[in-house]
Design an enzyme around this catalytic site. Structure first.
Site, short mmCIF file in Angstrom:
data_model
loop_
_atom_site.label_atom_id
_atom_site.label_comp_id
_atom_site.label_asym_id
_atom_site.label_seq_id
_atom_site.Cartn_x
_atom_site.Cartn_y
_atom_site.Cartn_z
N CYS A 77 -1.92 1.56 4.11
CA CYS A 77 -1.96 0.33 3.28
C CYS A 77 -1.87 0.67 1.79
O CYS A 77 -0.79 1.04 1.33
CB CYS A 77 -3.18 -0.49 3.64
SG CYS A 77 -3.00 -2.22 3.18
N HIS A 166 -4.09 -0.69 9.49
CA HIS A 166 -5.31 0.14 9.39
C HIS A 166 -5.83 0.60 10.76
O HIS A 166 -6.75 -0.02 11.30
CB HIS A 166 -6.43 -0.69 8.76
CG HIS A 166 -6.26 -0.99 7.32
ND1 HIS A 166 -6.82 -0.22 6.33
CD2 HIS A 166 -5.62 -2.00 6.69
CE1 HIS A 166 -6.52 -0.73 5.15
NE2 HIS A 166 -5.80 -1.81 5.34
N GLU A 168 -7.86 2.91 11.36
CA GLU A 168 -9.27 3.33 11.24
C GLU A 168 -10.23 2.16 11.44
O GLU A 168 -11.43 2.37 11.59
CB GLU A 168 -9.50 4.01 9.88
CG GLU A 168 -9.66 3.09 8.69
CD GLU A 168 -8.35 2.47 8.18
OE1 GLU A 168 -7.30 2.67 8.82
OE2 GLU A 168 -8.42 1.75 7.16
N1 GLN Z 1 -3.41 -4.97 -1.54
C1 GLN Z 1 -3.72 -3.59 -1.68
C2 GLN Z 1 -2.78 -2.87 -2.64
O1 GLN Z 1 -1.66 -3.27 -2.78
C3 GLN Z 1 -3.72 -2.87 -0.35
C4 GLN Z 1 -4.76 -3.44 0.56
C5 GLN Z 1 -5.29 -2.46 1.57
O2 GLN Z 1 -5.23 -1.26 1.39
N2 GLN Z 1 -5.88 -3.00 2.63
O3 GLN Z 1 -3.17 -1.92 -3.24
#
Ligand code: GLN
Length: 184
Positions: A77, A166, A168
């Site tokens: 992410c 995610h 995890e």
């Molecule tokens: N919105 C976050 C970003 O762009 C990422 C969100 C996340 O890691 N769950 O940095």
């Protein structure tokens, strides 16, 4: 073998828990010295802007780039955003993954969702998306490895893995097991 987890901000503790479940030693990475001797590194989710700014302040950008050239690295992410070559705005990133992302492209926090993802070699996998980036474009060295419906949500470039979702935050430890196997 010790696998590092970048611990500047965000969901690093959850990755450490999964590594512990797999019987793998982990180390929190906050400084360049913390990288020494690691077999691989996980870049957790969180806020990529914050992660980038703190990494820069800690003198970690160049050491992380060097590390990513030579070792398995997995961005989740915000970790994907931090790895990407193009983010659509100015923020400190590693730029080692030939990928263009659109941050927060699924919408606001309440548009976060769980959906089944298809992972190459593993099949159906639970996908938790929390203000995830969309993967917009990538270079020829980048291989799609996960899909949500028709959309690519995970890619691999050599030993660099990037998932917009995610693992995890689920009970499914197969992607962590696969990453650990690469680190060996
Ligand atoms: N919105 C976050 C970003 O762009 C990422 C969100 C996340 O890691 N769950 O940095």
């Amino acid at each position: 073998m010790v696998v590092g987890v970048l611990a500047l901000q965000g969901g690093f503790a959850e990755h450490e828990s999964v590594l512990a479940r797999l019987g793998v030693a982990s180390r929190q990475v906050r400084t360049p010295q913390d990288l020494s001797g690691l077999a691989g590194l996980i870049l957790p989710g969180g806020e990529s802007t914050t992660i980038g700014i703190v990494a820069e302040a800690n003198g970690l950008l160049a050491p992380l780039r060097d590390f990513a050239m030579a070792h398995p690295v997995w961005g989740v992410c915000a970790g994907v955003v931090f790895l990407a070559r193009a983010v659509g705005r100015l923020q400190p990133t590693l730029g080692v993954l030939d990928l263009e992302v659109a941050r927060n492209a699924y919408g606001r926090q309440r548009e976060s969702f769980t959906a089944q993802v298809e992972v190459a070699g593993l099949g159906a996998f639970p996908g938790v998306f929390i203000r995830a980036p969309r993967l917009v474009a990538w270079g020829s060295a980048v291989e799609p490895m996960a899909w949500h419906e028709d959309e690519v949500v995970g890619v691999r470039q050599g030993h660099i893995l990037a998932t917009a979702f995610h693992p995890e935050l689920t009970a499914d430890i197969r992607l962590h097991a696969q990453f650990v196997a690469w680190c060996h």
